[in-house]
Design a protein around this motif. Structure first.
Motif, short mmCIF file in Angstrom:
data_model
loop_
_atom_site.label_atom_id
_atom_site.label_comp_id
_atom_site.label_asym_id
_atom_site.label_seq_id
_atom_site.Cartn_x
_atom_site.Cartn_y
_atom_site.Cartn_z
N ALA A 25 3.98 1.51 -1.07
CA ALA A 25 4.69 1.61 -2.34
C ALA A 25 3.76 2.13 -3.44
O ALA A 25 4.17 2.96 -4.26
N LEU A 26 2.53 1.65 -3.48
CA LEU A 26 1.58 2.15 -4.47
C LEU A 26 1.30 3.64 -4.27
O LEU A 26 1.24 4.40 -5.23
N GLN A 48 0.84 -1.21 0.00
CA GLN A 48 0.00 0.00 0.00
C GLN A 48 0.87 1.26 0.00
O GLN A 48 0.61 2.20 -0.75
N ALA A 81 3.31 5.83 -2.89
CA ALA A 81 4.52 6.57 -3.29
C ALA A 81 4.61 6.63 -4.81
O ALA A 81 5.00 7.66 -5.38
N GLY A 82 4.24 5.55 -5.49
CA GLY A 82 4.26 5.54 -6.94
C GLY A 82 3.29 6.55 -7.54
O GLY A 82 3.61 7.25 -8.49
N VAL A 83 2.09 6.63 -6.97
CA VAL A 83 1.10 7.58 -7.46
C VAL A 83 1.59 9.01 -7.25
O VAL A 83 1.49 9.85 -8.15
N ALA A 139 4.74 10.03 -6.92
CA ALA A 139 5.89 10.28 -7.81
C ALA A 139 5.41 10.52 -9.23
O ALA A 139 5.93 11.41 -9.92
N TYR A 140 4.43 9.76 -9.70
CA TYR A 140 3.88 9.97 -11.04
C TYR A 140 3.28 11.36 -11.16
O TYR A 140 3.53 12.07 -12.13
N TYR A 141 2.49 11.76 -10.17
CA TYR A 141 1.85 13.08 -10.21
C TYR A 141 2.89 14.19 -10.25
O TYR A 141 2.82 15.09 -11.09
#
Length: 122
Positions: free
Chosen positions: A78-79, A76, A81-83, A85-87
């Motif tokens: 990591a997901l 959760q 953080a990925g969202v 970082a993408y934004y």
């Protein structure tokens, strides 16, 4: 060293200190499970205050072990953080693209005015 680099280094040192100091100082040594989450702490406090307390509802999914629960929590995080970082990457890329487009427009306008003045002289 630039100002941003100094700030980043200080932030990394602060994060490292927050992670290492509780372990180095032995905080939580007096507890059976020293670094449990807030849910576990709240459950312990509630049962100490009101031993007959019955929860209003039960979890939708109860992982079979603590390791699986930790893995799901890490997934959760990591997901998330990925969202983020993408934004932030998308936002920064758009700003850079807009800046480059403005620079190209101003350079082409400057070249166009230079060509016009050369043509007027001839």
């Amino acid at each position: 060293m630039s100002r941003n680099t100094k700030i980043n280094v200080l932030l990394l040192l602060a994060v490292a200190a927050l992670a290492v100091l509780p372990l180095a100082l032995g905080l939580g040594d007096h507890k059976e499970e020293p670094f449990t989450g807030a849910d576990g702490e709240a459950e312990t406090a509630i049962t100490e205050i009101e031993p007959d307390y019955k929860p209003w509802f039960s979890p939708l999914y109860e992982p079979p072990s603590g390791e699986i629960e930790s893995a799901l929590f890490s997934l959760q995080a990591a997901l998330g953080a990925g969202v983020l970082a993408y934004y932030f990457g998308l936002h920064r890329g758009r700003r850079q693209g807009e800046r480059r487009a403005r620079e190209r427009d101003s350079a082409s306008r400057a070249a166009g005015t230079a060509e016009e003045s050369t043509a007027e002289r001839a």
